[in-house]
Design an enzyme around this catalytic site. Sequence first.
Site, PDB file in Angstrom:
ATOM      1  N   ASN A  22     165.661 -21.286  -1.698  1.00 26.87           N
ATOM      2  CA  ASN A  22     164.401 -21.835  -1.170  1.00 26.87           C
ATOM      3  C   ASN A  22     163.263 -21.666  -2.169  1.00 26.87           C
ATOM      4  O   ASN A  22     162.408 -22.536  -2.293  1.00 26.87           O
ATOM      5  CB  ASN A  22     164.035 -21.165   0.161  1.00 26.87           C
ATOM      6  CG  ASN A  22     164.757 -21.793   1.334  1.00 26.87           C
ATOM      7  OD1 ASN A  22     164.480 -22.936   1.701  1.00 26.87           O
ATOM      8  ND2 ASN A  22     165.703 -21.065   1.902  1.00 26.87           N
ATOM      9  N   HIS A 114     163.232 -19.776   8.770  1.00 23.87           N
ATOM     10  CA  HIS A 114     164.256 -19.045   9.526  1.00 23.87           C
ATOM     11  C   HIS A 114     165.410 -19.996   9.853  1.00 23.87           C
ATOM     12  O   HIS A 114     165.172 -21.131  10.280  1.00 23.87           O
ATOM     13  CB  HIS A 114     163.624 -18.492  10.805  1.00 23.87           C
ATOM     14  CG  HIS A 114     164.561 -17.649  11.590  1.00 23.87           C
ATOM     15  ND1 HIS A 114     164.893 -16.358  11.233  1.00 23.87           N
ATOM     16  CD2 HIS A 114     165.291 -17.921  12.714  1.00 23.87           C
ATOM     17  CE1 HIS A 114     165.770 -15.874  12.097  1.00 23.87           C
ATOM     18  NE2 HIS A 114     166.025 -16.805  12.999  1.00 23.87           N
ATOM     19  N   GLU A 179     166.901 -26.657   4.883  1.00 24.41           N
ATOM     20  CA  GLU A 179     165.761 -25.756   4.627  1.00 24.41           C
ATOM     21  C   GLU A 179     164.999 -26.193   3.380  1.00 24.41           C
ATOM     22  O   GLU A 179     163.772 -26.168   3.339  1.00 24.41           O
ATOM     23  CB  GLU A 179     166.247 -24.314   4.445  1.00 24.41           C
ATOM     24  CG  GLU A 179     166.804 -23.687   5.700  1.00 24.41           C
ATOM     25  CD  GLU A 179     167.198 -22.229   5.489  1.00 24.41           C
ATOM     26  OE1 GLU A 179     166.551 -21.529   4.698  1.00 24.41           O
ATOM     27  OE2 GLU A 179     168.179 -21.788   6.123  1.00 24.41           O
TER      28      GLU A 179
HETATM   29  C1  GRF Z   1     167.738 -18.736   4.257  1.00 22.31           C
HETATM   30  O1  GRF Z   1     168.752 -19.148   5.120  1.00 22.31           O
HETATM   31  C2  GRF Z   1     166.477 -18.424   5.016  1.00 22.31           C
HETATM   32  O2  GRF Z   1     166.294 -19.238   6.143  1.00 22.31           O
HETATM   33  C3  GRF Z   1     166.735 -17.015   5.468  1.00 22.31           C
HETATM   34  O3  GRF Z   1     167.385 -16.407   4.371  1.00 22.31           O
HETATM   35  C4  GRF Z   1     168.061 -17.403   3.598  1.00 22.31           C
HETATM   36  C5  GRF Z   1     167.535 -17.295   2.199  1.00 22.31           C
HETATM   37  O4  GRF Z   1     168.248 -18.091   1.293  1.00 22.31           O
HETATM   38  N1  GRF Z   1     165.520 -16.390   5.905  1.00 22.31           N
HETATM   39  P1  GRF Z   1     167.738 -18.268  -0.202  1.00 22.31           P
HETATM   40  O5  GRF Z   1     167.555 -16.879  -0.793  1.00 22.31           O
HETATM   41  O6  GRF Z   1     166.454 -19.033  -0.159  1.00 22.31           O
HETATM   42  O7  GRF Z   1     168.835 -19.016  -0.899  1.00 22.31           O
END
Ligand code: GRF
Length: 193
Positions: A22, A114, A179
């Site tokens: 992300n 989330h 996401e």
């Molecule tokens: C994601 O699924 C987010 O929603 C959750 O933790 C994960 C993080 O993934 N809170 P990344 O580190 O961004 O790949």
Amino acid sequence: MVPSTGYNKTRTAVFISGTGSNLKSLIKFSRTAKSPISIDFVISNKPKAKGLNYAKKFKIKKKVLNFKNKNLSEKRLLSILKINNIDMICLAGFMKILSGNFIKKFKGKILNIHPSLLPKYKGLNTHERALKNKEKYSGCTVHFVNSRLDSGKIILQKKVKISKKETETSLAKKILAQEHKLYPRAILKVFNL
Ligand code: GRF
């Protein structure tokens, strides 16, 4: 070539604990003309978080704070954010819970993503619980952070269909891909764009 960040964008810090996919999508978004934010700092509570490599790759300042002493780490954090003129925080897979006092200092300026359709499945192991309950849909939510876990005002959600053969891994992958699109869209919405 990635263009350099603009000067009049809202200076933002991303907090991570892990892979940072992300974070990567937010950095890419922040470097487009339509983005109202620039990513100027990455905070991790884990020195080995893979996501820290993106800070290096995209030449963004970073700091590891272990949060073993939450009070002390948050004090340091606040001073780092102040010195760097950070005005907004995006939590992206950050596995520590920020204190009410810290959240107050950035009231309405901390966002989180989330992996569930909140208010369903707050906390950890969201996919496992959704599958166990034979949900037909799950998804992801971007929300403002308040002092209660995963309970702040919802900004945007994306629904994902759970297939008959779904596993935790396949569902996590499907939702994570969403996401990456949802977080930038939620930021545009926060800025009324
Ligand atoms: C994601 O699924 C987010 O929603 C959750 O933790 C994960 C993080 O993934 N809170 P990344 O580190 O961004 O790949």
